[in-house]
Design an enzyme around this catalytic site. Structure first.
Site, PDB file in Angstrom:
ATOM      1  N   GLU A 235       0.849  -1.198   0.000  1.00 31.56           N
ATOM      2  CA  GLU A 235       0.000   0.000   0.000  1.00 31.56           C
ATOM      3  C   GLU A 235       0.886   1.250   0.000  1.00 31.56           C
ATOM      4  O   GLU A 235       1.797   1.368   0.819  1.00 31.56           O
ATOM      5  CB  GLU A 235      -0.932  -0.028   1.228  1.00 31.56           C
TER       6      GLU A 235
ATOM      7  N   ARG B  53     -16.961   3.321   6.947  1.00 28.28           N
ATOM      8  CA  ARG B  53     -15.907   2.693   6.140  1.00 28.28           C
ATOM      9  C   ARG B  53     -14.707   2.266   6.978  1.00 28.28           C
ATOM     10  O   ARG B  53     -14.093   1.241   6.734  1.00 28.28           O
ATOM     11  CB  ARG B  53     -15.399   3.697   5.095  1.00 28.28           C
TER      12      ARG B  53
ATOM     13  N   TYR C 229     -27.870   8.101   5.825  1.00 27.60           N
ATOM     14  CA  TYR C 229     -28.177   6.873   6.565  1.00 27.60           C
ATOM     15  C   TYR C 229     -27.294   6.764   7.802  1.00 27.60           C
ATOM     16  O   TYR C 229     -26.224   7.356   7.873  1.00 27.60           O
ATOM     17  CB  TYR C 229     -28.040   5.630   5.675  1.00 27.60           C
TER      18      TYR C 229
ATOM     19  N   ASP D 102     -11.777  -1.185  -8.592  1.00 28.13           N
ATOM     20  CA  ASP D 102     -11.876   0.055  -9.369  1.00 28.13           C
ATOM     21  C   ASP D 102     -10.783   0.168 -10.431  1.00 28.13           C
ATOM     22  O   ASP D 102     -10.962   0.864 -11.429  1.00 28.13           O
ATOM     23  CB  ASP D 102     -11.787   1.274  -8.432  1.00 28.13           C
TER      24      ASP D 102
HETATM   25  C1  FAD Z   1     -19.288   8.640  -3.150  1.00 31.32           C
HETATM   26  C2  FAD Z   1     -19.008   7.170  -3.211  1.00 31.32           C
HETATM   27  C3  FAD Z   1     -19.808   6.322  -2.475  1.00 31.32           C
HETATM   28  C4  FAD Z   1     -19.648   4.956  -2.583  1.00 31.32           C
HETATM   29  N1  FAD Z   1     -20.483   4.161  -1.883  1.00 31.32           N
HETATM   30  C5  FAD Z   1     -20.390   2.824  -2.047  1.00 31.32           C
HETATM   31  C6  FAD Z   1     -21.292   1.973  -1.363  1.00 31.32           C
HETATM   32  O1  FAD Z   1     -22.137   2.434  -0.592  1.00 31.32           O
HETATM   33  N2  FAD Z   1     -21.187   0.618  -1.588  1.00 31.32           N
HETATM   34  C7  FAD Z   1     -20.240   0.100  -2.429  1.00 31.32           C
HETATM   35  O2  FAD Z   1     -20.228  -1.139  -2.615  1.00 31.32           O
HETATM   36  N3  FAD Z   1     -19.352   0.900  -3.073  1.00 31.32           N
HETATM   37  C8  FAD Z   1     -19.412   2.239  -2.905  1.00 31.32           C
HETATM   38  N4  FAD Z   1     -18.508   3.064  -3.532  1.00 31.32           N
HETATM   39  C9  FAD Z   1     -17.453   2.484  -4.381  1.00 31.32           C
HETATM   40  C10 FAD Z   1     -16.262   1.988  -3.557  1.00 31.32           C
HETATM   41  O3  FAD Z   1     -15.816   2.970  -2.651  1.00 31.32           O
HETATM   42  C11 FAD Z   1     -15.108   1.595  -4.483  1.00 31.32           C
HETATM   43  O4  FAD Z   1     -15.610   0.864  -5.570  1.00 31.32           O
HETATM   44  C12 FAD Z   1     -14.095   0.735  -3.720  1.00 31.32           C
HETATM   45  O5  FAD Z   1     -13.566   1.440  -2.616  1.00 31.32           O
HETATM   46  C13 FAD Z   1     -12.967   0.294  -4.649  1.00 31.32           C
HETATM   47  O6  FAD Z   1     -11.998  -0.407  -3.908  1.00 31.32           O
HETATM   48  P1  FAD Z   1     -10.554  -0.698  -4.535  1.00 31.32           P
HETATM   49  O7  FAD Z   1      -9.838  -1.484  -3.499  1.00 31.32           O
HETATM   50  O8  FAD Z   1     -10.705  -1.238  -5.899  1.00 31.32           O
HETATM   51  O9  FAD Z   1      -9.884   0.736  -4.716  1.00 31.32           O
HETATM   52  P2  FAD Z   1      -9.459   1.821  -3.634  1.00 31.32           P
HETATM   53  O10 FAD Z   1     -10.337   1.785  -2.449  1.00 31.32           O
HETATM   54  O11 FAD Z   1      -9.338   3.114  -4.361  1.00 31.32           O
HETATM   55  O12 FAD Z   1      -8.015   1.357  -3.139  1.00 31.32           O
HETATM   56  C14 FAD Z   1      -6.860   1.507  -3.928  1.00 31.32           C
HETATM   57  C15 FAD Z   1      -5.667   1.537  -3.001  1.00 31.32           C
HETATM   58  O13 FAD Z   1      -4.486   1.411  -3.781  1.00 31.32           O
HETATM   59  C16 FAD Z   1      -3.495   2.283  -3.268  1.00 31.32           C
HETATM   60  N5  FAD Z   1      -2.538   2.545  -4.360  1.00 31.32           N
HETATM   61  C17 FAD Z   1      -2.735   3.268  -5.491  1.00 31.32           C
HETATM   62  N6  FAD Z   1      -1.658   3.233  -6.278  1.00 31.32           N
HETATM   63  C18 FAD Z   1      -0.733   2.468  -5.636  1.00 31.32           C
HETATM   64  C19 FAD Z   1       0.584   2.061  -5.957  1.00 31.32           C
HETATM   65  N7  FAD Z   1       1.177   2.432  -7.106  1.00 31.32           N
HETATM   66  N8  FAD Z   1       1.257   1.265  -5.083  1.00 31.32           N
HETATM   67  C20 FAD Z   1       0.655   0.871  -3.921  1.00 31.32           C
HETATM   68  N9  FAD Z   1      -0.597   1.242  -3.557  1.00 31.32           N
HETATM   69  C21 FAD Z   1      -1.291   2.021  -4.415  1.00 31.32           C
HETATM   70  C22 FAD Z   1      -4.278   3.497  -2.813  1.00 31.32           C
HETATM   71  O14 FAD Z   1      -3.552   4.259  -1.863  1.00 31.32           O
HETATM   72  C23 FAD Z   1      -5.519   2.840  -2.216  1.00 31.32           C
HETATM   73  O15 FAD Z   1      -5.366   2.533  -0.847  1.00 31.32           O
HETATM   74  C24 FAD Z   1     -18.644   4.429  -3.430  1.00 31.32           C
HETATM   75  C25 FAD Z   1     -17.787   5.297  -4.124  1.00 31.32           C
HETATM   76  C26 FAD Z   1     -17.965   6.653  -4.022  1.00 31.32           C
HETATM   77  C27 FAD Z   1     -17.064   7.557  -4.809  1.00 31.32           C
END
Ligand code: FAD
Length: 381
Positions: free
Chosen positions: A30, A103, A210, A290
């Protein structure tokens, strides 16, 4: 097999937990030097909580999660109820509950669990700068010059994934035309009748609120249209008076809630998307969450799909003889489902900010997603 996971968000942590449970050796890298409470809520539908229960996190999360008895959809200006949606017995229907959480409570539970099952596997301050595929392994080069080797790499580095841009498609994220604000309110600062789950919408704006953390806090997310947006990140402080002015036409109850955020703090950020990516893997590197398929938040399914990805990818690695074959099966299993959810979220966003009437709430109901079983459903689509 040693798997390196880039990114310690919900997707990366779920992948690490699922793969450890399946017997793989994992390392999570991370970039952030420390993880901080970003002050936000999250909705987890049964398709997401099914995975969390499988990973052993369910009972702990139940201690602080909130399941509202109902959610009311209201006219943004008058507060009149347009639709009342009673919460069903999701355990009976889908075998898993519906949870609303802080969260941080989720992230903290995942990190704590990982420390128990794979001590030392979570490395903060480890930003990955470059990946190099070398036949049957991948070399990871870090920002501080360090180098590590893994048999395969899962890139869970979020919507701004540099790995996606380097290995798959250099196109940057595209502004989706929405700006969002979020805040948490201490329920002790609110009259009892506002301790509720409600969505007020209309006139190009929408506020969803909520309860989280056993009802001690109320989370709100407000969204409005914008033509352009330049800032990055989702913790940009927003002046409270500017935010309240934006939503000044909303009903009194909604305005009371949004005017009382903890420490007067409201954050804003732009919502971004990316064009659909057909291919999520290259050799022994695969995208997840994502990084592979960012989704607008209107369906509450972005994190849920990252959790599903984690589970399916793990099962594919267990059932196939090589990472390359496993990644192909993962793509085949996940692609159609995620694509349809991504498109559904776009359509729902248009409606949610549209006319405040019942027609705007029809079609593309999130409930269509809930039955998906990433834990034991079929692989291969
Ligand atoms: C307003 C909003 C509300 C939401 N509400 C919901 C909800 O109610 N329910 C739901 O299911 N989803 C919800 N989502 C979507 C959800 O938050 C995301 O889809 C989810 O967090 C994606 O997780 P992830 O692990 O793919 O990415 P992220 O959570 O973005 O994690 C990526 C991680 O990678 C790290 N990183 C980046 N580049 C590097 C690198 N080069 N080397 C090492 N580490 C790195 C970052 O620091 C970060 O910690 C919401 C999104 C938004 C914007």
């Amino acid at each position: 097999m040693k798997i390196a996971i880039v990114g310690g968000g919900i997707g990366g942590l779920a992948t690490a937990l699922a793969m450890t449970q399946a017997g793989f050796t994992v390392m999570v890298y991370e970039r952030s030097a420390q993880l901080v409470d970003q002050g936000a809520g999250i909705t987890l539908a049964p398709n997401a909580t099914r995975v969390l229960y499988h990973l052993g996190l369910g009972p702990g999360l139940e201690e602080t999660s909130v399941t509202p008895p109902m959610t009311e959809y209201r006219h943004y200006r008058t507060g009149a109820v347009i639709m009342r949606m009673m919460t069903k017995d999701f355990r009976a229907l889908y075998g898993a509950p519906y949870m609303r959480l802080h969260r941080w409570d989720l992230q903290h539970a995942m990190i704590t669990r990982l420390a128990e099952v794979a001590p030392g596997a979570f490395r903060l301050g480890s930003g990955v700068e470059r990946l190099e595929s070398r036949g049957d392994h991948v070399q990871l080069r870090f920002a501080d010059g360090r180098v590590e080797i893994a048999d395969a790499v899962v890139a869970a580095d979020g919507i701004r994934s540099s790995i996606r841009e380097t290995l798959f498609n250099p196109a940057p994220p595209v502004f989706a035309g929405f700006v969002a604000w979020r805040g948490l309110v201490d329920t002790a600062d609110l009259p009892r009748h506002l301790h509720e789950s409600a969505v007020a919408f209309g006139h190009g704006r929408h506020i969803n609120r909520y309860l989280v953390r056993s009802g001690e806090l109320l989370n709100f997310i407000a969204v409005a249209h914008r033509d352009k947006w330049e800032a990055e990140g989702w913790t940009i402080p927003a002046p409270l008076d500017e935010f309240l002015e934006e939503f000044a036409s909303f009903d009194e109850g909604t305005r009371t809630v949004i005017s009382r955020p903890v420490l007067g703090q409201v954050f804003k950020w732009g919502l971004f998307g990316r064009p659909w990516l057909e291919q999520w893997s290259s050799g022994r590197v695969v995208l997840l969450g994502d990084a592979a398929h960012p989704m607008l938040p209107f369906l509450g399914q972005g994190a849920a799909n990252a959790l599903e990805d984690a589970m399916i990818l793990t099962r594919c690695l267990t059932s196939e003889s090589t990472p390359e074959r496993a990644f192909a099966l993962y793509q085949k299993t996940r692609g159609p489902r995620v694509r349809s959810a991504t498109e559904q979220a776009v359509r729902r966003g248009d409606r949610y900010l549209g006319e405040p009437n019942e027609d705007s709430l029809k079609g593309d109901e999130p409930g269509a997603q809930y039955a998906y079983d990433a834990v034991s459903g079929p692989l291969g689509g």
